[in-house]
Write a protein that holds these residues in place. Structure first.
Motif, mmCIF file in Angstrom:
data_model
loop_
_atom_site.group_PDB
_atom_site.id
_atom_site.type_symbol
_atom_site.label_atom_id
_atom_site.label_comp_id
_atom_site.label_asym_id
_atom_site.label_seq_id
_atom_site.Cartn_x
_atom_site.Cartn_y
_atom_site.Cartn_z
ATOM 1 N N ASP A 24 -0.926 6.126 18.862
ATOM 2 C CA ASP A 24 -0.407 5.031 18.052
ATOM 3 C C ASP A 24 -0.093 5.523 16.646
ATOM 4 O O ASP A 24 -0.855 6.304 16.068
ATOM 5 C CB ASP A 24 -1.418 3.893 17.972
ATOM 6 N N PRO A 25 1.004 5.064 16.064
ATOM 7 C CA PRO A 25 1.331 5.481 14.701
ATOM 8 C C PRO A 25 0.378 4.845 13.697
ATOM 9 O O PRO A 25 -0.096 3.724 13.878
ATOM 10 C CB PRO A 25 2.759 4.959 14.501
ATOM 11 N N VAL A 26 0.085 5.574 12.637
ATOM 12 C CA VAL A 26 -0.809 5.085 11.594
ATOM 13 C C VAL A 26 0.045 4.458 10.505
ATOM 14 O O VAL A 26 0.861 5.117 9.880
ATOM 15 C CB VAL A 26 -1.662 6.237 11.014
ATOM 16 N N ILE A 27 -0.136 3.160 10.310
ATOM 17 C CA ILE A 27 0.625 2.430 9.307
ATOM 18 C C ILE A 27 -0.357 1.924 8.259
ATOM 19 O O ILE A 27 -1.292 1.190 8.576
ATOM 20 C CB ILE A 27 1.389 1.245 9.936
ATOM 21 N N GLU A 28 -0.129 2.311 7.006
ATOM 22 C CA GLU A 28 -1.016 1.869 5.941
ATOM 23 C C GLU A 28 -0.571 0.507 5.437
ATOM 24 O O GLU A 28 0.611 0.267 5.220
ATOM 25 C CB GLU A 28 -0.996 2.875 4.796
ATOM 26 N N ALA A 29 -1.531 -0.385 5.267
ATOM 27 C CA ALA A 29 -1.230 -1.728 4.776
ATOM 28 C C ALA A 29 -0.991 -1.674 3.268
ATOM 29 O O ALA A 29 -1.661 -0.933 2.560
ATOM 30 C CB ALA A 29 -2.392 -2.661 5.083
ATOM 31 N N PRO A 30 -0.016 -2.441 2.774
ATOM 32 C CA PRO A 30 0.223 -2.456 1.330
ATOM 33 C C PRO A 30 -0.931 -3.129 0.599
ATOM 34 O O PRO A 30 -1.546 -4.068 1.114
ATOM 35 C CB PRO A 30 1.505 -3.271 1.187
ATOM 36 N N ILE A 31 -1.218 -2.654 -0.591
ATOM 37 C CA ILE A 31 -2.298 -3.201 -1.395
ATOM 38 C C ILE A 31 -1.751 -4.369 -2.215
ATOM 39 O O ILE A 31 -0.782 -4.219 -2.955
ATOM 40 C CB ILE A 31 -2.899 -2.123 -2.315
ATOM 41 N N ILE A 32 -2.379 -5.528 -2.081
ATOM 42 C CA ILE A 32 -1.946 -6.728 -2.790
ATOM 43 C C ILE A 32 -2.990 -7.050 -3.847
ATOM 44 O O ILE A 32 -4.164 -7.260 -3.539
ATOM 45 C CB ILE A 32 -1.778 -7.919 -1.828
ATOM 46 N N VAL A 33 -2.555 -7.095 -5.090
ATOM 47 C CA VAL A 33 -3.457 -7.407 -6.194
ATOM 48 C C VAL A 33 -3.196 -8.845 -6.615
ATOM 49 O O VAL A 33 -2.078 -9.216 -6.957
ATOM 50 C CB VAL A 33 -3.226 -6.447 -7.383
#
Length: 60
Positions: A24-33
């Motif tokens: 499975d591809p590794v997808i990083e979640a965007p950081i929401i501030v």
């Protein structure tokens, strides 16, 4: 013999068609501030709601 060559050609084509790996591809979640907001507007809302509920009682 033709069946064996056909099978070998089919296997060679199917293995070459898979691009990359089966992992499975590794997808990083965007950081929401999120900035903190003050709760002072809640007091105004409660006061207005109380005023609206008191109007019918006072009009009798």
């Amino acid at each position: 013999m033709k069946h064996i060559l056909t099978a070998v050609a089919f296997v060679a084509c199917t293995t070459a068609a898979s691009a990359g790996s089966l992992a499975d591809p590794v997808i990083e979640a965007p950081i929401i501030v999120q900035e903190a907001s003050s709760s002072s507007s809640g007091k105004v809302t409660v006061a207005l709601l109380a005023l609206l509920l008191m109007i019918p009682a006072l009009s009798d």
